[in-house]
Design an enzyme around this catalytic site. Structure first.
Site, PDB file in Angstrom:
ATOM      1  N   SER A   1       0.838  -0.795  -0.202  1.00 13.53           N
ATOM      2  CA  SER A   1       0.448   0.020  -0.150  1.00 13.53           C
ATOM      3  C   SER A   1       0.899   0.980   0.209  1.00 13.53           C
ATOM      4  O   SER A   1       2.019   1.442   1.131  1.00 13.53           O
ATOM      5  CB  SER A   1      -0.567  -0.283   0.879  1.00 13.53           C
ATOM      6  OG  SER A   1      -1.515   1.306   1.784  1.00 13.53           O
TER       7      SER A   1
ATOM      8  N   HIS B   1      -0.901  -1.003  -4.430  1.00 14.61           N
ATOM      9  CA  HIS B   1      -2.600  -0.697  -3.596  1.00 14.61           C
ATOM     10  C   HIS B   1      -2.515   0.906  -3.580  1.00 14.61           C
ATOM     11  O   HIS B   1      -2.100   1.174  -2.733  1.00 14.61           O
ATOM     12  CB  HIS B   1      -2.128  -1.556  -2.154  1.00 14.61           C
ATOM     13  CG  HIS B   1      -3.581  -1.520  -1.754  1.00 14.61           C
ATOM     14  ND1 HIS B   1      -5.098  -2.737  -2.118  1.00 14.61           N
ATOM     15  CD2 HIS B   1      -4.717  -0.798  -0.532  1.00 14.61           C
ATOM     16  CE1 HIS B   1      -5.884  -1.659  -1.321  1.00 14.61           C
ATOM     17  NE2 HIS B   1      -5.489  -0.903  -0.443  1.00 14.61           N
TER      18      HIS B   1
ATOM     19  N   ASP C   1      -4.774   4.157  -2.067  1.00 21.43           N
ATOM     20  CA  ASP C   1      -5.806   4.340  -0.670  1.00 21.43           C
ATOM     21  C   ASP C   1      -6.042   5.195  -1.364  1.00 21.43           C
ATOM     22  O   ASP C   1      -5.524   6.260  -1.540  1.00 21.43           O
ATOM     23  CB  ASP C   1      -5.269   3.953   0.420  1.00 21.43           C
ATOM     24  CG  ASP C   1      -4.764   1.874   0.755  1.00 21.43           C
ATOM     25  OD1 ASP C   1      -6.206   1.695   0.982  1.00 21.43           O
ATOM     26  OD2 ASP C   1      -3.850   2.462   1.241  1.00 21.43           O
TER      27      ASP C   1
ATOM     28  N   MET D   1      -9.030   8.116  -0.568  1.00 21.07           N
ATOM     29  CA  MET D   1      -9.977   8.573   0.712  1.00 21.07           C
ATOM     30  C   MET D   1     -10.101   9.893   0.291  1.00 21.07           C
ATOM     31  O   MET D   1      -9.587  10.783   0.046  1.00 21.07           O
ATOM     32  CB  MET D   1      -8.906   8.405   1.786  1.00 21.07           C
ATOM     33  CG  MET D   1      -7.979   7.140   2.194  1.00 21.07           C
ATOM     34  SD  MET D   1      -6.972   7.247   4.335  1.00 21.07           S
ATOM     35  CE  MET D   1      -6.431   5.547   4.063  1.00 21.07           C
TER      36      MET D   1
ATOM     37  N   HIS E   1      -7.812   1.084  -3.926  1.00 21.54           N
ATOM     38  CA  HIS E   1      -9.234   1.052  -3.393  1.00 21.54           C
ATOM     39  C   HIS E   1      -9.814   1.777  -3.265  1.00 21.54           C
ATOM     40  O   HIS E   1      -9.226   3.369  -2.343  1.00 21.54           O
ATOM     41  CB  HIS E   1      -8.279   0.615  -2.108  1.00 21.54           C
ATOM     42  CG  HIS E   1      -9.129  -0.196  -1.140  1.00 21.54           C
ATOM     43  ND1 HIS E   1      -8.402   0.279   0.415  1.00 21.54           N
ATOM     44  CD2 HIS E   1     -10.507   0.316  -1.057  1.00 21.54           C
ATOM     45  CE1 HIS E   1      -9.252   0.015   1.350  1.00 21.54           C
ATOM     46  NE2 HIS E   1     -10.650   0.263   1.006  1.00 21.54           N
TER      47      HIS E   1
ATOM     48  N   MET F   1     -12.537   4.486  -1.000  1.00 23.66           N
ATOM     49  CA  MET F   1     -12.970   4.894   0.126  1.00 23.66           C
ATOM     50  C   MET F   1     -13.584   6.310  -0.005  1.00 23.66           C
ATOM     51  O   MET F   1     -12.928   7.666   0.878  1.00 23.66           O
ATOM     52  CB  MET F   1     -11.852   4.676   1.187  1.00 23.66           C
ATOM     53  CG  MET F   1     -11.738   3.209   1.812  1.00 23.66           C
ATOM     54  SD  MET F   1      -9.814   3.186   2.679  1.00 23.66           S
ATOM     55  CE  MET F   1      -8.764   2.993   1.785  1.00 23.66           C
TER      56      MET F   1
ATOM     57  N   MET G   1     -11.155  -6.373   4.880  1.00 27.68           N
ATOM     58  CA  MET G   1     -10.400  -4.885   5.782  1.00 27.68           C
ATOM     59  C   MET G   1     -10.145  -5.289   7.425  1.00 27.68           C
ATOM     60  O   MET G   1     -11.647  -6.057   8.073  1.00 27.68           O
ATOM     61  CB  MET G   1     -11.594  -3.373   6.072  1.00 27.68           C
ATOM     62  CG  MET G   1     -11.764  -2.636   4.790  1.00 27.68           C
ATOM     63  SD  MET G   1     -10.276  -2.059   3.989  1.00 27.68           S
ATOM     64  CE  MET G   1      -9.173  -1.039   5.162  1.00 27.68           C
TER      65      MET G   1
ATOM     66  N   GLY H   1      -9.158   3.800   6.462  1.00 26.52           N
ATOM     67  CA  GLY H   1      -7.966   5.189   7.353  1.00 26.52           C
ATOM     68  C   GLY H   1      -7.269   6.033   6.921  1.00 26.52           C
ATOM     69  O   GLY H   1      -7.238   6.234   6.785  1.00 26.52           O
TER      70      GLY H   1
ATOM     71  N   GLY I   1      -3.004   4.098   7.815  1.00 25.28           N
ATOM     72  CA  GLY I   1      -2.321   3.333   7.372  1.00 25.28           C
ATOM     73  C   GLY I   1      -1.765   3.062   9.281  1.00 25.28           C
ATOM     74  O   GLY I   1      -1.739   3.531  10.201  1.00 25.28           O
ATOM     75  N   GLY I   2      -1.147   1.486   9.248  1.00 23.46           N
ATOM     76  CA  GLY I   2      -0.266   1.297  10.083  1.00 23.46           C
ATOM     77  C   GLY I   2      -1.130   1.240  11.833  1.00 23.46           C
ATOM     78  O   GLY I   2      -0.583   1.066  13.126  1.00 23.46           O
TER      79      GLY I   2
ATOM     80  N   ASP J   1      -6.568  -6.873   3.670  1.00 25.57           N
ATOM     81  CA  ASP J   1      -6.007  -5.430   3.938  1.00 25.57           C
ATOM     82  C   ASP J   1      -6.048  -4.507   5.407  1.00 25.57           C
ATOM     83  O   ASP J   1      -7.144  -4.305   5.989  1.00 25.57           O
ATOM     84  CB  ASP J   1      -6.432  -4.300   3.245  1.00 25.57           C
ATOM     85  CG  ASP J   1      -6.196  -3.275   3.194  1.00 25.57           C
ATOM     86  OD1 ASP J   1      -5.057  -2.530   3.810  1.00 25.57           O
ATOM     87  OD2 ASP J   1      -6.492  -1.967   2.427  1.00 25.57           O
TER      88      ASP J   1
ATOM     89  N   GLY K   1       1.092  -2.158   3.773  1.00 25.96           N
ATOM     90  CA  GLY K   1       1.933  -0.762   3.936  1.00 25.96           C
ATOM     91  C   GLY K   1       2.972  -0.494   4.879  1.00 25.96           C
ATOM     92  O   GLY K   1       3.997  -0.572   4.322  1.00 25.96           O
ATOM     93  N   SER K   2       2.498   0.010   5.774  1.00 27.31           N
ATOM     94  CA  SER K   2       3.568  -0.427   6.884  1.00 27.31           C
ATOM     95  C   SER K   2       5.370  -0.970   7.313  1.00 27.31           C
ATOM     96  O   SER K   2       5.816  -0.759   7.382  1.00 27.31           O
ATOM     97  CB  SER K   2       3.318   0.242   8.816  1.00 27.31           C
ATOM     98  OG  SER K   2       2.162  -0.671   8.639  1.00 27.31           O
TER      99      SER K   2
HETATM  100  O1  5RP Z   1      -6.937   1.192   3.031  1.00 25.23           O
HETATM  101  C1  5RP Z   1      -5.687   1.335   4.256  1.00 25.23           C
HETATM  102  C2  5RP Z   1      -6.286   1.412   5.286  1.00 25.23           C
HETATM  103  O2  5RP Z   1      -7.597   2.449   5.066  1.00 25.23           O
HETATM  104  C3  5RP Z   1      -5.129   0.921   4.124  1.00 25.23           C
HETATM  105  O3  5RP Z   1      -4.120   0.419   2.870  1.00 25.23           O
HETATM  106  C4  5RP Z   1      -4.283   0.228   4.443  1.00 25.23           C
HETATM  107  O4  5RP Z   1      -4.339   0.290   6.230  1.00 25.23           O
HETATM  108  C5  5RP Z   1      -2.420  -0.593   4.612  1.00 25.23           C
HETATM  109  O5  5RP Z   1      -1.998   0.007   5.720  1.00 25.23           O
HETATM  110  P1  5RP Z   1      -1.147  -1.187   6.649  1.00 25.23           P
HETATM  111  O6  5RP Z   1      -0.124  -2.201   6.003  1.00 25.23           O
HETATM  112  O7  5RP Z   1      -0.008   0.038   7.566  1.00 25.23           O
HETATM  113  O8  5RP Z   1      -2.116  -1.107   8.004  1.00 25.23           O
HETATM  114 FE   FE2 Z   2      -6.416   0.269   1.095  1.00 24.12          FE
END
Ligand code: 5RP
Ligand code: FE2
Length: 224
Positions: free
Chosen positions: A9, A34, A36, A38, A68, A70, A139, A144, A146-147, A177, A199-200
């Site tokens: 991500s 990926h 994102d 928002m 993705h 949102m 999800m 909303g 990451g991390g 995700d 992502g993180s």
């Molecule tokens: O859709 C997402 C948040 O809404 C991101 O894709 C997701 O959170 C990825 O980040 P991490 O791997 O750090 O959780």
């Molecule tokens: Fe995502």
């Protein structure tokens, strides 16, 4: 079941060097990008849109882009992502008024379609549109940011979604995700996921290749 896919991500990438970051993560062994999106309306955060997707294509990214969304409403922005070169376009069923129509718009534009389910959103609507989705995205955090930490109840939901896909006999990807990392990816795969957003766990690591290789070793153990 489909081959495993790792989809970093870019939410956690350095946006000031986005093209280079995407090149680096793909060279490190990633399969999909990926992306994102928002809107500060459907989710309380604001990120990137079709112009950035298009810029990545112009920059030379040829890997599948997994957009993705949102955002709410959905339909108004779908055409822009088709034009921008997205490969998959997924959206949240509660973010559109007409789920079937939104899925059709995506496929008519030549993209692969998908539905995204928040941790507490039931999978019920799937039974009406199984023939119109190429991907189901669960999800494992509230959308909303990451991390965040992986919500363990998602494992049961993955098993539920896997059973639905297998019963349908269709080639539908099951993507997960939120909070995916080297330590939990094997258990997530064993529960039925085949496509892993991280992502993180990837972009906050000093060596992307090392993390992706470790993820693949864990995945090999989940499906020997
Ligand atoms: O859709 C997402 C948040 O809404 C991101 O894709 C997701 O959170 C990825 O980040 P991490 O791997 O750090 O959780
Ligand atoms: Fe995502």
């Amino acid at each position: 079941m489909q081959p495993f896919v790792i989809a970093p991500s870019i939410l956690s990438a350095d946006f000031a060097r986005l093209g280079e970051e995407v090149d680096n993560v793909l060279a490190a062994g990633a399969d999909f990008v990926h992306f994102d999106v928002m809107d500060n309306h459907y989710v309380p955060n604001l990120t990137i849109g079709p112009m950035v997707c298009s810029a990545l294509r112009k920059y030379g990214v040829t890997a599948p882009i997994d957009a993705h969304l949102m955002v709410s409403p959905v339909d108004r922005i779908v055409g822009d992502f088709i034009e921008a070169g997205a490969t998959y376009i997924t959206f949240h069923p509660e973010a559109t008024q007409h789920i079937d129509r939104s899925l059709q718009l995506i496929r008519e534009g030549g993209c692969k379609s998908g539905l995204v389910f928040n941790p507490a959103t039931p999978l019920d609507v799937l039974k009406y549109v199984m023939d119109k989705v190429d991907m189901i995205l669960l999800m494992s955090v509230n959308p909303g940011f990451g991390g965040q930490k992986f919500i363990p109840g998602t494992l049961d939901k993955l098993r539920e979604a896997r059973a639905l896909i297998d019963a349908s006999g269709r080639d539908i990807r099951l993507e997960i995700d939120g909070g995916v990392n080297v330590n939990n990816i094997r258990e997530i795969a064993a529960a039925g996921a085949d496509t892993f957003v991280a992502g993180s766990a990837i972009f906050n690591a000093p060596n992307y290749q090392e993390v992706i290789e470790k993820m693949r070793s864990e995945l090999a153990l989940a499906r020997p």
